[in-house]
Enzyme design. Structure first.
Site, short mmCIF file in Angstrom:
data_model
loop_
_atom_site.label_atom_id
_atom_site.label_comp_id
_atom_site.label_asym_id
_atom_site.label_seq_id
_atom_site.Cartn_x
_atom_site.Cartn_y
_atom_site.Cartn_z
N VAL A 278 37.12 48.68 31.12
CA VAL A 278 38.12 47.63 31.00
C VAL A 278 39.30 48.07 31.87
O VAL A 278 39.62 49.25 31.94
CB VAL A 278 38.50 47.35 29.52
CG1 VAL A 278 38.84 48.60 28.78
CG2 VAL A 278 39.63 46.34 29.42
N VAL A 279 39.87 47.09 32.58
CA VAL A 279 40.97 47.41 33.50
C VAL A 279 42.24 46.75 32.97
O VAL A 279 42.25 45.55 32.71
CB VAL A 279 40.65 46.92 34.94
CG1 VAL A 279 41.80 47.26 35.89
CG2 VAL A 279 39.36 47.57 35.44
N LEU B 273 43.32 43.10 33.00
CA LEU B 273 43.11 42.50 34.32
C LEU B 273 41.66 42.09 34.53
O LEU B 273 41.36 41.21 35.32
CB LEU B 273 43.50 43.50 35.43
CG LEU B 273 44.98 43.87 35.49
CD1 LEU B 273 45.19 45.06 36.44
CD2 LEU B 273 45.79 42.67 35.96
N LYS C 129 41.86 51.77 35.01
CA LYS C 129 40.46 51.47 34.71
C LYS C 129 39.96 52.47 33.67
O LYS C 129 39.83 53.66 33.95
CB LYS C 129 39.61 51.54 35.99
CG LYS C 129 38.14 51.20 35.75
CD LYS C 129 37.35 51.03 37.05
CE LYS C 129 35.89 50.66 36.76
NZ LYS C 129 35.10 50.45 37.97
N ASP D 125 27.50 47.35 45.51
CA ASP D 125 27.84 46.33 44.51
C ASP D 125 28.94 45.42 45.06
O ASP D 125 29.85 45.02 44.33
CB ASP D 125 28.29 47.00 43.20
CG ASP D 125 28.18 46.07 41.99
OD1 ASP D 125 27.50 45.03 42.10
OD2 ASP D 125 28.77 46.41 40.95
N ARG E 196 37.22 43.13 33.11
CA ARG E 196 36.34 44.08 32.42
C ARG E 196 34.92 43.92 32.89
O ARG E 196 34.50 42.88 33.37
CB ARG E 196 36.44 43.97 30.90
CG ARG E 196 36.03 42.62 30.31
CD ARG E 196 35.90 42.73 28.79
NE ARG E 196 37.15 43.08 28.12
CZ ARG E 196 37.24 44.01 27.17
NH1 ARG E 196 36.19 44.68 26.77
NH2 ARG E 196 38.40 44.25 26.58
N GLY E 197 34.17 45.01 32.77
CA GLY E 197 32.75 44.99 33.08
C GLY E 197 32.00 45.54 31.89
O GLY E 197 32.53 45.56 30.76
N LYS E 198 30.76 45.99 32.10
CA LYS E 198 29.94 46.46 31.01
C LYS E 198 30.53 47.70 30.32
O LYS E 198 30.55 47.81 29.11
CB LYS E 198 28.55 46.82 31.55
CG LYS E 198 27.45 46.03 30.88
CD LYS E 198 26.11 46.51 31.36
CE LYS E 198 25.11 45.39 31.36
NZ LYS E 198 23.96 45.65 32.18
#
Ligand code: ADP
Ligand code: MG
Length: 355
Positions: A46-47, A39, A62, A156, A41-43
């Site tokens: 991952v979702v 769905l 997540k 954020d 992802r960030g640093k």
């Protein structure tokens, strides 16, 4: 329910919450869920979309890495869980269902927001109608107000972290990603946390104290992006972006705001101000007439999707009415709180300014 206490000294020193109620299962995740796709992802996360085998219910899993840059970051993950737990009764925050632990990750099973990020509506050729934008901003403010009442700051907030329960028509908002969130007042003043360059408030760049007003800056950025389709401070590189933020260098030209009422500009102008104390609170923002002008008498010009060059002016001033759609979740009548900000007094005169 198990109760866990985190005794990492570094975690507590950083002002992280260390106590969670949600049990963390070590059972293999795959035995309970079918993991069906990515769905986002960030640093460090991952979702993935996943389906509970027993019920067919969809969740967002997540996967948060426990080690990052060679450092044990379990404390940060526990903190994110603890913040989600604190916000459990906040209808505008994604719900934490349960959690699992693997060798490398802690996996948060979250309520699935099927409509994706509001970011997609900021970069699309076809921007949302103004009446939809004000509904989403009202809901975001409700969520932020609720967080601030619990002494939590998100830090954020950006269009990638505001999701929708459904895509078309756009559903309700759900705030996600509490990795940078903090409880104010836990360990004195907060100064250090840095978000994403385009969305950070000037006080963060200047290492000045962080307060609830820091989140309101971000709400201003989000509103700007939804109405203009552009990021207000994005420069060609990080340095230019930071300079734009610290100088509050914002384009309020007619061209940028060609598609919305003047009240939208007024709303954004109130939030994108350098001094945090001069920004209205989330509750005060709720009484801004922009958020209420279009919700009872839909005007075809402002409720249909807007393409890039359209203009829908001709603002009507109305008292904030009750929005039947939002009634359940509305926290506070816009008339019910003492107003530090009287938005009606501070409207720019017609023909004033640069828009
Ligand atoms: P990060 O900390 O890496 O930014 P986020 O929590 O923001 O992680 O999740 C990354 C992305 O995954 C989000 O921007 C969104 O696109 C998607 N996502 C996160 N949570 C959900 C959810 N509950 N439902 C659907 N998509 C989600
Ligand atoms: Mg995120």
């Amino acid at each position: 329910m198990s109760r866990r206490r985190l005794d990492s000294r570094s975690g507590l020193a950083a002002g992280l919450l260390g106590e969670i109620q949600t049990p963390i299962s070590t059972e293999p995740l795959e035995s309970v869920y079918d993991i069906t796709g990515e769905l986002g992802r960030g640093k460090f996360a991952v979702v993935r979309r996943c389906v509970e085998k027993a019920t067919g219910k969809v969740f967002a899993a997540k996967f948060l890495r426990k080690r990052r840059r060679g450092r044990d970051c379990r404390a940060e993950v526990i903190h994110e869980m603890a913040v989600l737990e604190t916000a459990r009764n906040n209808a505008r925050v994604v719900n934490l269902h349960t959690a699992y632990e693997t060798d490398h990750d802690i996996v948060l099973l979250l309520e699935y927001a099927a409509g994706g990020e509001i970011f997609d509506h900021c970069v699309s050729e076809e921007l949302l109608p103004e009446a939809q934008i004000t509904r989403l901003i009202r809901q975001t403010l409700e969520g932020v107000h609720h967080l601030h009442q619990s002494n939590l700051v998100h830090l954020d907030l950006k269009p990638q972290n505001i999701l929708l329960t459904s895509l078309s028509p756009p559903g309700d908002i759900k705030i996600v990603d509490f990795g940078l969130a903090r409880r104010l007042g836990v360990v004195g003043e907060l100064r250090e946390i840095l978000g994403t360059p385009e969305y950070v408030a000037p006080e963060i760049l200047n290492y000045e104290p962080i307060t609830t007003a820091t989140d309101l800056w971000s709400v201003g950025v989000i509103a700007y992006m939804l109405v203009t389709g552009e990021s207000p401070f994005a420069g060609d590189d990080k340095q230019e972006t930071y300079l734009n933020v610290s100088q509050v260098n914002v384009d309020y030209s007619r061209e940028a705001f060609s598609r919305v009422s003047e009240l939208a500009v007024d709303f954004v102008r109130k939030l994108l101000v350098k001094t945090p104390e001069d920004r209205p609170s989330a509750a005060e923002c709720m009484s801004h007439p922009w958020l209420w002008q279009l919700c009872l008498s839909p005007d075809p010009a402002t409720t249909r999707p807007r393409t890039v060059r359209e203009r829908s002016c001709g603002t009507k001033w109305t008292a904030p009415p009750e929005d039947p759609e939002d009634k359940e979740n509305f926290l506070e009548s816009p008339h019910s709180h003492a107003k530090k900000f009287r938005f009606d007094e501070e409207r720019p005169a017609a023909g004033d300014g640069d828009f």
